[in-house]
Motif scaffolding. Sequence first.
Motif: not given
Length: 330
Positions: A8-26
Amino acid sequence: MERGNFVDYIRVFLKSGKGGAGSTHFMRTKYNPEAGPDGGDGGRGGHIILRGNTQLWTLLHLRWYKNVVAEDGSNGSRNNCTGADGKDIIIEVPPGTQVRDEETGELEAEILHDGQEVILMPGGQGGRGNAFFKSPTNQVPEHSQPGGPALEGWKVLELKVLADVGLVGFPNAGKSTLLSTVTAAKPKIADYAFTTLTPNLGMVSYRDNQSFCIADLPGIIEGAHEGRGLGHRFLRHIERNAVLLFLIPADSKDHRQEFDILLNELQQYNPELLDKQFLIAISKSDMLDDELKSAIAAELPADIPHVFISSVTQQGLNELKDMLWRALNN
């Protein structure tokens, strides 16, 4: 065998995902080598989501997942292609689970219902590609956004049992025997203190196909609010119960003193517990005659309903159910 898999008691490490970078393209075509910006946006990072599941009754399944990391979002690309979102991670927990930040102790989420979902850690937002920044005054933007950062940290998940009625009493007061008599639950029963080390739940059948949930909680001792005995691990489960049934054995040396000690432990732990409805049941009453019952009744608080019961002879159990049902529906 005692239920050793109740967590009934636990500790856990959580990490969400990083956002992807926008592209610089012509864009470049055969007849137009400067067709303009076409860099796509980055994808969103994966969320960490909590979901209630009534099929679970413990946090045991999280014991083996100390690090939960969601997927990062993909980067944007040319031709205005948006990167894929990172895959969300859904953590299923039993209703009654709270999540706190380990460092600050702040309550961040609480799951109370089956299917309830809470985004505990949102993924980073995807960055904008350079096509987003095109304007009449800036026809060839040469910049794009990086993806939003991930969130991470150690979290504490704490389960507080959800039940209509909680049984409160000293070790060996007869709580487990009562639960096994009025429900189909089969808790461990033995003639020594702290037989029950984890909460046990059972459904009590009532008239007209009605029912309510009752919890046999580990025995309390004097000083439990300071951590003695099972201490806070026991007391936190009481916070979820609508009605508290104090079970005091008939062979107690001082019934009123035993009740006062139990009440004081609740008050010292959390004064708000005194706002709950209280009932008193004198267990093992098959050894009492009418004169002794009258003497014990005179010791008990006049403003709290009481009943004399015996789980062995079934004495007073129907009256107890009626009293509990009235309290729950008031």
